[in-house]
Design a protein around this motif. Sequence first.
Motif, PDB file in Angstrom:
ATOM      1  N   ARG A 138       0.832  -1.207   0.000  1.00 59.25           N
ATOM      2  CA  ARG A 138       0.000   0.000   0.000  1.00 59.25           C
ATOM      3  C   ARG A 138       0.869   1.260   0.000  1.00 59.25           C
ATOM      4  O   ARG A 138       0.633   2.197  -0.761  1.00 59.25           O
ATOM      5  CB  ARG A 138      -0.924  -0.029   1.219  1.00 59.25           C
ATOM      6  CG  ARG A 138      -1.912   1.104   1.259  1.00 59.25           C
ATOM      7  CD  ARG A 138      -2.848   0.952   2.483  1.00 59.25           C
ATOM      8  NE  ARG A 138      -3.953   1.858   2.394  1.00 59.25           N
ATOM      9  CZ  ARG A 138      -3.866   3.168   2.619  1.00 59.25           C
ATOM     10  NH1 ARG A 138      -2.707   3.706   2.957  1.00 59.25           N
ATOM     11  NH2 ARG A 138      -4.931   3.934   2.502  1.00 59.25           N
ATOM     12  N   THR A 139       1.895   1.276   0.842  1.00 64.24           N
ATOM     13  CA  THR A 139       2.795   2.425   0.917  1.00 64.24           C
ATOM     14  C   THR A 139       3.553   2.612  -0.388  1.00 64.24           C
ATOM     15  O   THR A 139       3.711   3.740  -0.871  1.00 64.24           O
ATOM     16  CB  THR A 139       3.774   2.268   2.099  1.00 64.24           C
ATOM     17  OG1 THR A 139       3.015   2.172   3.313  1.00 64.24           O
ATOM     18  CG2 THR A 139       4.731   3.447   2.192  1.00 64.24           C
ATOM     19  N   ARG A 140       3.997   1.519  -0.974  1.00 62.31           N
ATOM     20  CA  ARG A 140       4.698   1.618  -2.259  1.00 62.31           C
ATOM     21  C   ARG A 140       3.792   2.214  -3.334  1.00 62.31           C
ATOM     22  O   ARG A 140       4.229   3.030  -4.144  1.00 62.31           O
ATOM     23  CB  ARG A 140       5.230   0.246  -2.697  1.00 62.31           C
ATOM     24  CG  ARG A 140       6.393  -0.249  -1.866  1.00 62.31           C
ATOM     25  CD  ARG A 140       7.131  -1.417  -2.510  1.00 62.31           C
ATOM     26  NE  ARG A 140       6.297  -2.396  -3.154  1.00 62.31           N
ATOM     27  CZ  ARG A 140       5.804  -3.501  -2.587  1.00 62.31           C
ATOM     28  NH1 ARG A 140       6.043  -3.744  -1.311  1.00 62.31           N
ATOM     29  NH2 ARG A 140       5.065  -4.345  -3.285  1.00 62.31           N
ATOM     30  N   LEU A 159       1.228   4.268  -2.819  1.00 56.61           N
ATOM     31  CA  LEU A 159       1.044   5.683  -2.494  1.00 56.61           C
ATOM     32  C   LEU A 159       2.259   6.498  -2.920  1.00 56.61           C
ATOM     33  O   LEU A 159       2.127   7.570  -3.519  1.00 56.61           O
ATOM     34  CB  LEU A 159       0.789   5.862  -0.994  1.00 56.61           C
ATOM     35  CG  LEU A 159      -0.570   5.414  -0.479  1.00 56.61           C
ATOM     36  CD1 LEU A 159      -0.602   5.441   1.040  1.00 56.61           C
ATOM     37  CD2 LEU A 159      -1.680   6.275  -1.060  1.00 56.61           C
ATOM     38  N   GLU A 160       3.432   6.005  -2.618  1.00 60.32           N
ATOM     39  CA  GLU A 160       4.647   6.755  -2.950  1.00 60.32           C
ATOM     40  C   GLU A 160       4.900   6.798  -4.446  1.00 60.32           C
ATOM     41  O   GLU A 160       5.330   7.828  -4.982  1.00 60.32           O
ATOM     42  CB  GLU A 160       5.835   6.188  -2.175  1.00 60.32           C
ATOM     43  CG  GLU A 160       5.695   6.488  -0.689  1.00 60.32           C
ATOM     44  CD  GLU A 160       6.828   5.963   0.165  1.00 60.32           C
ATOM     45  OE1 GLU A 160       7.751   5.304  -0.356  1.00 60.32           O
ATOM     46  OE2 GLU A 160       6.785   6.229   1.383  1.00 60.32           O
ATOM     47  N   ALA A 161       4.626   5.702  -5.136  1.00 60.41           N
ATOM     48  CA  ALA A 161       4.774   5.702  -6.595  1.00 60.41           C
ATOM     49  C   ALA A 161       3.787   6.683  -7.216  1.00 60.41           C
ATOM     50  O   ALA A 161       4.143   7.448  -8.132  1.00 60.41           O
ATOM     51  CB  ALA A 161       4.557   4.297  -7.153  1.00 60.41           C
ATOM     52  N   SER A 162       2.561   6.688  -6.719  1.00 60.21           N
ATOM     53  CA  SER A 162       1.552   7.624  -7.226  1.00 60.21           C
ATOM     54  C   SER A 162       1.990   9.059  -7.014  1.00 60.21           C
ATOM     55  O   SER A 162       1.924   9.885  -7.933  1.00 60.21           O
ATOM     56  CB  SER A 162       0.215   7.403  -6.523  1.00 60.21           C
ATOM     57  OG  SER A 162      -0.269   6.114  -6.759  1.00 60.21           O
ATOM     58  N   ALA A 163       2.430   9.364  -5.808  1.00 60.86           N
ATOM     59  CA  ALA A 163       2.846  10.729  -5.491  1.00 60.86           C
ATOM     60  C   ALA A 163       3.979  11.178  -6.403  1.00 60.86           C
ATOM     61  O   ALA A 163       3.957  12.299  -6.936  1.00 60.86           O
ATOM     62  CB  ALA A 163       3.264  10.827  -4.028  1.00 60.86           C
ATOM     63  N   THR A 188       1.260   0.782 -10.676  1.00 68.73           N
ATOM     64  CA  THR A 188       1.557  -0.539 -10.114  1.00 68.73           C
ATOM     65  C   THR A 188       2.957  -0.986 -10.492  1.00 68.73           C
ATOM     66  O   THR A 188       3.667  -1.568  -9.669  1.00 68.73           O
ATOM     67  CB  THR A 188       0.512  -1.597 -10.530  1.00 68.73           C
ATOM     68  OG1 THR A 188       0.421  -1.645 -11.946  1.00 68.73           O
ATOM     69  CG2 THR A 188      -0.847  -1.300  -9.921  1.00 68.73           C
ATOM     70  N   ALA A 189       3.397  -0.692 -11.710  1.00 69.34           N
ATOM     71  CA  ALA A 189       4.754  -1.058 -12.119  1.00 69.34           C
ATOM     72  C   ALA A 189       5.791  -0.298 -11.288  1.00 69.34           C
ATOM     73  O   ALA A 189       6.746  -0.886 -10.780  1.00 69.34           O
ATOM     74  CB  ALA A 189       4.955  -0.785 -13.605  1.00 69.34           C
ATOM     75  N   ALA A 190       5.592   1.011 -11.138  1.00 68.16           N
ATOM     76  CA  ALA A 190       6.540   1.827 -10.369  1.00 68.16           C
ATOM     77  C   ALA A 190       6.548   1.435  -8.892  1.00 68.16           C
ATOM     78  O   ALA A 190       7.583   1.527  -8.234  1.00 68.16           O
ATOM     79  CB  ALA A 190       6.196   3.304 -10.515  1.00 68.16           C
ATOM     80  N   GLY A 191       5.403   0.989  -8.403  1.00 64.85           N
ATOM     81  CA  GLY A 191       5.307   0.579  -7.003  1.00 64.85           C
ATOM     82  C   GLY A 191       5.691  -0.871  -6.768  1.00 64.85           C
ATOM     83  O   GLY A 191       5.685  -1.344  -5.626  1.00 64.85           O
ATOM     84  N   GLY A 192       6.017  -1.593  -7.838  1.00 66.53           N
ATOM     85  CA  GLY A 192       6.387  -3.000  -7.696  1.00 66.53           C
ATOM     86  C   GLY A 192       5.268  -3.818  -7.079  1.00 66.53           C
ATOM     87  O   GLY A 192       5.491  -4.663  -6.230  1.00 66.53           O
ATOM     88  N   LEU A 239      -7.171   6.351  -4.855  1.00 71.41           N
ATOM     89  CA  LEU A 239      -5.718   6.305  -4.718  1.00 71.41           C
ATOM     90  C   LEU A 239      -5.144   7.724  -4.758  1.00 71.41           C
ATOM     91  O   LEU A 239      -4.281   8.075  -3.943  1.00 71.41           O
ATOM     92  CB  LEU A 239      -5.112   5.458  -5.843  1.00 71.41           C
ATOM     93  CG  LEU A 239      -3.593   5.486  -5.985  1.00 71.41           C
ATOM     94  CD1 LEU A 239      -2.909   4.944  -4.733  1.00 71.41           C
ATOM     95  CD2 LEU A 239      -3.184   4.673  -7.205  1.00 71.41           C
ATOM     96  N   GLY A 240      -5.618   8.541  -5.676  1.00 75.28           N
ATOM     97  CA  GLY A 240      -5.121   9.909  -5.798  1.00 75.28           C
ATOM     98  C   GLY A 240      -5.331  10.723  -4.532  1.00 75.28           C
ATOM     99  O   GLY A 240      -4.421  11.413  -4.069  1.00 75.28           O
TER     100      GLY A 240
END
Length: 194
Positions: free
Chosen positions: A6-8, A10-14, A31-35, A52-53
């Motif tokens: 979940r944190t990954r 959020l951080e990838a989205s940000a 999802t790719a950037a957040g692994g 998510l945003g």
Amino acid sequence: MAKDTRTRLLEASAQLFREQGYSGTGLKQITAAGGAPWGSLYHFFPGGKEHLGAEAVAHSGARYLKLFDRVFAQADAEVVRSVRDFFHLSVDALERSGWGDGCPIATVALEVASTSEPLRHACAEVFAAWEASIARRLASAGIAEDRAAELAVYVLAAFEGAIVLSRTAHDTRPLRVTADVVAATLTAELPAQR
């Protein structure tokens, strides 16, 4: 310690929202950037991209507030120096990122303020929290609370506007000039300077 999925997300989205905007960022890219596996996105954010945003905005806002607290602590609670240092951190971030690392909240707010009420509300809450923090710091430096609240709006508006101008021009001069003007304004407002 490894970050949870979940944190990954959020951080990838940000990060992606900050660099390319909300509309320019796709869910598969997040999802790719957040692994993270695709299904995890809807598991954690059943309302999809807007859900998510909004949470990514809140997450980013809280992280930036912690950063401001660290900057303030390093400046030995000197409010003018802390504000100036925060502006200069953004100068460095913009230069290092090739002008892509702007404020994640402003980037989203400019894009969705009139099209998504949940995202507008999330951005407004973050900005209100930042204003309140700045106002508390100014009041603790001896500025009357009502005036500190007004100056907090000014500081935040100047900061966000300077980031937009600097990113657009690919030049940190707007941030540097604004940092100096804001610092001079705050110095003139401090009781010891009158």
